[in-house]
Design an enzyme around this catalytic site. Structure first.
Site, PDB file in Angstrom:
ATOM      1  CB  VAL A 186      -0.721  -0.178   1.170  1.00 25.21           C
ATOM      2  CG1 VAL A 186      -1.719   1.772   1.380  1.00 25.21           C
ATOM      3  CG2 VAL A 186      -1.810  -1.348   1.119  1.00 25.21           C
ATOM      4  CG  ASP A 224      -3.208  -0.578  -7.951  1.00 26.30           C
ATOM      5  OD1 ASP A 224      -2.072  -1.597  -7.335  1.00 26.30           O
ATOM      6  OD2 ASP A 224      -2.658   0.381  -7.408  1.00 26.30           O
ATOM      7  CE  LYS A 283      -1.455   0.660  -4.478  1.00 27.74           C
ATOM      8  NZ  LYS A 283      -0.765   1.842  -5.341  1.00 27.74           N
TER       9      LYS A 283
HETATM   10  N1  HSE Z   1       0.808   0.155  -9.909  1.00 29.93           N
HETATM   11  C1  HSE Z   1       0.684   1.072  -8.594  1.00 29.93           C
HETATM   12  C2  HSE Z   1       0.839   2.306  -8.934  1.00 29.93           C
HETATM   13  C3  HSE Z   1       2.727   0.508  -7.588  1.00 29.93           C
HETATM   14  O1  HSE Z   1       0.914   2.883  -9.761  1.00 29.93           O
HETATM   15  O2  HSE Z   1       0.837   3.433  -7.518  1.00 29.93           O
HETATM   16  C4  HSE Z   1       2.559   1.008  -6.494  1.00 29.93           C
HETATM   17  O3  HSE Z   1       1.949   0.278  -5.809  1.00 29.93           O
END
Ligand code: HSE
Ligand code: NAP
Length: 455
Positions: free
Chosen positions: A147, A216, A220
């Protein structure tokens, strides 16, 4: 003196090195090797023992990674790392919610090895199961790098803010999206071009749709929610939308209204919830952020997380959210904690700040009764009556309009952009207005709704 000596511990001998195995030698894995080599002496002093890499694994043994791998053992099959006798900690830096990463994580715990990972997809989907096994086995499982890259936000919530009830948590959780939005805003460059640069810099996921569609950030957010609110991870209930539909014209429009656009993850316990019980509200959505809000100044691949504690007040965690160095920093911080022994005993039983068995199950909170202001953008046919149709739908749904701007789009003949900002009102009213407009021949594309971030 006698009293003091009675409490003086016997002198300890030197502690044996902590031996780690690394699966994955890409952006993060190679960064971890560089960090552990560069700062070896400093880390040994801080950890009270040396940290040594004993074995590594990646797909291609012969790829030039700019690091010398000759001192380390090599495994072609990463799951073999978990069974090695010369390994105390397995570090998974491969990625993917399932597949080899998950198999390795299970094997590590089954072999009583500590597990460190940067894999938010795996933790969001399988973190509860893995943590339950790790807690039962008494081995630490740590995922600070999963995270917000280099920001110690998990440590901040688990330790620094542990005495607080967290009332709300929100922030910028994806470096790639923030890099794209802030670069487009500063330079007027094209979305695809800036995404390619984010990939070249090592910020993006192997499949960048995870970044730009908000997945993503949702992974998180669901992990942070568990730690902040003591609830079971509920990734499936995060109301998620990404940045792929944002146009340069939206950025320009937001700017002229006094806002920047940022992808914001937000979670809070909603006491009204559903069925008389509190519910958990979790959303990832692009927001309009007023110029004078601290998050408006978070640019590039930087992340920032605001946590509001009932005694601490507002805490702001900010720093690099992606990239090799910052992410390696978070991975190695977890390894140092394990080397120090912080995770022995009780700590190993509280992976998400509370033991998994004690996390509560909270139903998702409905969003309809949430109050807020929204930016709504329409692409419409350039003909008489269209604005009247949109404003009638707003009137019928009870949405009060604060401002309405119509702009021609030179590149799309016959279509115009209509941007609207609403007065504060229930989100259900905006949803109802959009429902009334569904299927209208006047709309050339589905409307885009972005909430306006309050203070
Ligand atoms: N792909 C993710 C981002 C990497 O751009 O935040 C970091 O978790
Ligand atoms: P990456 O650059 O794509 O590296 C992945 C590594 O895994 C590569 O070394 C690859 O080997 C190896 N690999 C893939 N499949 C494998 C297999 N079946 N067997 C053995 N090795 C395999 O990814 P990354 O950016 O370092 O990300 C790694 C993890 O960290 C992901 O979970 C990601 O979400 C997370 N993370 C990344 C960042 C970031 O800024 N990049 C930040 C925070 C968290 P080859 O090199 O030989 O192909």
């Amino acid at each position: 003196m006698a009293e003091i000596s009675a409490h003086t511990a016997a002198p300890k001998g030197p502690r044996p090195p902590l031996r780690i195995a690394l699966a994955g030698l890409g952006t993060v894995g190679a960064g971890v090797i560089r960090l552990v080599e560069t700062n070896a002496a400093l880390i040994a002093r801080r950890a009270g023992r040396a940290i040594v890499v004993t074995a590594v694994c990646a797909r291609d043994r012969h790829k030039d990674r700019g690091i010398d791998l000759s001192p380390y053992g090599w495994e072609d099959d990463m799951t073999a790392l978990a069974a090695r006798d010369d390994v105390d900690v397995v570090v998974e830096l491969v990625g993917g919610a399932d597949g080899p990463a998950l198999t390795l994580a299970r094997n590590a715990i089954a072999h009583n090895k500590a597990l460190v990972t940067a894999n938010k997809a795996m933790i969001a989907h399988h973190g509860l199961t893995l943590a339950a096994w790790a807690e039962a086995a008494g081995v630490p499982m740590r995922f600070e790098a999963a995270v917000a890259g280099g920001i110690p936000v998990i440590k901040g919530l688990r330790e620094g803010a542990a005495a607080n009830a967290i009332e709300r948590l929100y922030g910028i959780l994806n470096g790639t999206c923030n890099f794209i939005l802030s670069t487009m805003e500063d330079t007027g460059r094209d979305f695809a071009d800036v995404l390619a640069e984010a990939q070249a810099k090592g910020y993006a996921e192997a499949d960048p749709s995870f970044d730009i569609e908000g997945t993503d950030a949702a992974h998180k957010l669901s992990i942070l929610s568990a730690i902040a609110f003591g609830t079971r991870i509920d990734f499936a209930s995060v109301d998620t939308s990404g940045i792929s539909r944002i146009l340069a014209a939206d950025i320009a429009q937001a700017d002229s209204l006094g806002y920047v656009i940022r992808l914001i993850g937000m979670a809070e316990v909603d006491e009204r919830g559903s069925g008389g019980k509190p519910g958990l509200f979790q959303r990832v959505q692009p927001h309009l952020v007023p110029f004078d809000h601290p998050l408006a100044h978070v640019d590039g691949a930087t992340n920032a997380v605001v946590a509001e504690g009932n005694f601490s007040g507002r805490l702001l965690f900010q720093g690099a959210g992606a990239g090799d160095g910052p992410t390696a920093s978070a991975v190695v911080a977890d390894i140092i904690d394990i080397a120090r022994g912080y995770d022995a005993g009780f700590e190993a039983d509280a992976t998400f700040s509370i033991p998994v068995a004690d996390l509560t199950d909270m139903a998702p909170a409905p969003r309809g009764h949430r109050l807020g202001r929204a930016y709504i953008r329409f692409i419409v046919a350039d003909r008489p009556g269209v604005l009247a149709e949109i404003t009638a739908a707003m009137r019928d749904a009870g949405v009060s309009i604060e401002s309405l701007i119509q702009k021609g789009r030179a590149e799309e003949a016959g279509e115009v952009l209509v941007a609207m900002v609403t007065h504060e009102g229930p989100e259900s009213a905006v949803s109802e207005a959009l429902r009334l407009l569904e299927g209208s021949a006047s709309l050339a594309a589905p409307p885009l709704v972005m909430q306006i971030l309050g203070n």
